[in-house]
Scaffold this active site. Structure first.
Site, PDB file in Angstrom:
ATOM      1  N   HIS A   1      -8.266  -0.278  -8.259  1.00 49.09           N
ATOM      2  CA  HIS A   1      -7.529   0.943  -7.894  1.00 49.09           C
ATOM      3  C   HIS A   1      -6.357   0.585  -6.963  1.00 49.09           C
ATOM      4  CE1 HIS A   1      -7.443   5.309  -6.409  1.00 49.09           C
ATOM      5  NE2 HIS A   1      -6.757   4.678  -5.473  1.00 49.09           N
ATOM      6  N   GLU A   2      -6.640  -0.256  -5.962  1.00 45.93           N
ATOM      7  CA  GLU A   2      -5.591  -0.613  -4.987  1.00 45.93           C
ATOM      8  C   GLU A   2      -4.520  -1.507  -5.619  1.00 45.93           C
ATOM      9  OE1 GLU A   2      -5.613   1.124  -2.522  1.00 45.93           O
ATOM     10  OE2 GLU A   2      -7.710   1.673  -2.311  1.00 45.93           O
TER      11      GLU A   2
ATOM     12  N   HIS B   1      -1.927   0.368  -7.321  1.00 45.95           N
ATOM     13  CA  HIS B   1      -0.888   0.894  -6.418  1.00 45.95           C
ATOM     14  C   HIS B   1       0.247  -0.120  -6.239  1.00 45.95           C
ATOM     15  CE1 HIS B   1      -2.362   4.738  -4.918  1.00 45.95           C
ATOM     16  NE2 HIS B   1      -3.555   4.233  -4.597  1.00 45.95           N
TER      17      HIS B   1
ATOM     18  N   GLY C   1     -10.021   2.735   1.083  1.00 49.63           N
ATOM     19  CA  GLY C   1      -9.020   1.711   0.790  1.00 49.63           C
ATOM     20  C   GLY C   1      -7.637   2.307   0.976  1.00 49.63           C
TER      21      GLY C   1
ATOM     22  N   CYS D   1      -8.061   9.547  -4.732  1.00 51.05           N
ATOM     23  CA  CYS D   1      -6.953   8.796  -4.142  1.00 51.05           C
ATOM     24  C   CYS D   1      -6.332   9.625  -3.031  1.00 51.05           C
ATOM     25  CB  CYS D   1      -5.904   8.488  -5.209  1.00 51.05           C
ATOM     26  SG  CYS D   1      -4.499   7.533  -4.581  1.00 51.05           S
TER      27      CYS D   1
HETATM   28  O1  GNR Z   1     -10.753   6.713  -0.453  1.00 55.44           O
HETATM   29  C1  GNR Z   1     -10.712   6.348  -1.625  1.00 55.44           C
HETATM   30  N1  GNR Z   1     -11.815   6.455  -2.390  1.00 55.44           N
HETATM   31  C2  GNR Z   1     -11.916   5.902  -3.652  1.00 55.44           C
HETATM   32  C3  GNR Z   1     -12.971   6.298  -4.448  1.00 55.44           C
HETATM   33  C4  GNR Z   1     -13.118   5.770  -5.703  1.00 55.44           C
HETATM   34  C5  GNR Z   1     -12.256   4.816  -6.156  1.00 55.44           C
HETATM   35  C6  GNR Z   1     -11.189   4.420  -5.379  1.00 55.44           C
HETATM   36  C7  GNR Z   1     -11.023   4.955  -4.142  1.00 55.44           C
HETATM   37  S1  GNR Z   1      -9.710   4.425  -3.149  1.00 55.44           S
HETATM   38  C8  GNR Z   1      -9.448   5.849  -2.207  1.00 55.44           C
HETATM   39  C9  GNR Z   1      -8.376   5.628  -1.182  1.00 55.44           C
HETATM   40  C10 GNR Z   1      -7.072   5.362  -1.872  1.00 55.44           C
HETATM   41  O2  GNR Z   1      -6.373   6.216  -2.361  1.00 55.44           O
HETATM   42  N2  GNR Z   1      -6.696   4.117  -1.996  1.00 55.44           N
HETATM   43  O3  GNR Z   1      -5.582   3.816  -2.650  1.00 55.44           O
HETATM   44 NI    NI Z   2      -5.312   5.391  -4.101  1.00 58.42          NI
END
Ligand code: GNR
Ligand code: NI
Length: 175
Positions: A137-138, A141, A46, A95
Site C-alpha cells: 500500500h505504501e 504511494h 503507515g 488510507c
Molecule cells: O492506517 C492505515 N491503515 C491501513 C489499513 C489497511 C491497509 C493499509 C493501511 S495504510 C493506512 C495509512 C495510510 O494511508 N498509509 O498510506
Molecule cells: Ni495510504
C-alpha cells in the site's frame, strides 16, 4: 516534532512519483520523526512522505497492536526484491488520504524487501501478513498510486465525488 497536514484525494500532489533519497541525514530523520508523529496522531499504521507533500521515497509504519509497546519502523528507498502472485492475501484497506472509505483488496501475501533504515543502514527483510499488505500500500504511494486505483471506476468515482463535496463544504464554512 511537528504534526503535518495530510493531503486527501483528489489532489495532484498524491499522483507524484516520489524521488529516491540521496542520503539518510539528520534532516531526513527530522522528516521521518514528523511523519511518525503525524501518523500516530491521525491515527494510522503507515504513512508515505508524499502524503504530507514531500515526494521522497520514505515510509514510516507501526504495526504494534493497541496496548502494546510502539514499534516504529522506517523504510527509505524501499525496493521489492521479489514478490509472487501465487499466494494472495485479502485485507480491508483504508488510507489516510481517502478518509472514511474502506474496501477489500487482494495483494500478494509475501514479498522480499530491501531498504535503508533510520540510520541509513541497508537491510533486507521477508514481509508477510500485515507488513506485506501495508508495505505494498505504501509503495504504491511512492508511485502516485492510491488503493482506490485498484477498485472499480464506479466505486472510485463515487468516493472521490464525496470527498470533493466534503472539501467544498469545509471551504464554505471557513469563508
Ligand atoms: O492506517 C492505515 N491503515 C491501513 C489499513 C489497511 C491497509 C493499509 C493501511 S495504510 C493506512 C495509512 C495510510 O494511508 N498509509 O498510506
Ligand atoms: Ni495510504
Amino acid at each position: 516534532m511537528t504534526i503535518r497536514a495530510i493531503i486527501t484525494a483528489p489532489d495532484k500532489r498524491l499522483k507524484q512519483v516520489s524521488k529516491p533519497v540521496e542520503k539518510v541525514d539528520d534532516a531526513l530523520r527530522a522528516l521521518m520523526d514528523d511523519m511518525l508523529e503525524t501518523m500516530y496522531a491521525a491515527p494510522g499504521i503507515g504513512l508515505a512522505a508524499v502524503q504530507i507533500g514531500v515526494p521522497k521515497r520514505v515510509i514510516v509504519m507501526d504495526l504494534a497492536r493497541e496496548g502494546e509497546e510502539p514499534e516504529p519502523v522506517y523504510f527509505v528507498n524501499p525496493e521489492i526484491l521479489s514478490i509472487d502472485d501465487s499466494e494472495l492475501r485479502v485485507y480491508e484497506e483504508g488510507c489516510l488520504s481517502v478518509p472514511d472509505f474502506y474496501e477489500e483488496l487482494e495483494r500478494p501475501a509475501k514479498c522480499r524487501l530491501r531498504y535503508l533504515d533510520y540510520q541509513g543502514e541497508i537491510r533486507e527483510q521477508d514481509c508477510e501478513e500485515m507488513l506485506a499488505t501495508c508495505i505494498q500500500h505504501e509503495m504504491d504511494h511512492l508511485e502516485g498510486v492510491l488503493f482506490i486505483d485498484h477498485i472499480s471506476k464506479l466505486k472510485r468515482d463515487r468516493v472521490l465525488k464525496r470527498l470533493l463535496k466534503e472539501r467544498r463544504l469545509r471551504e464554505k464554512e471557513l469563508a
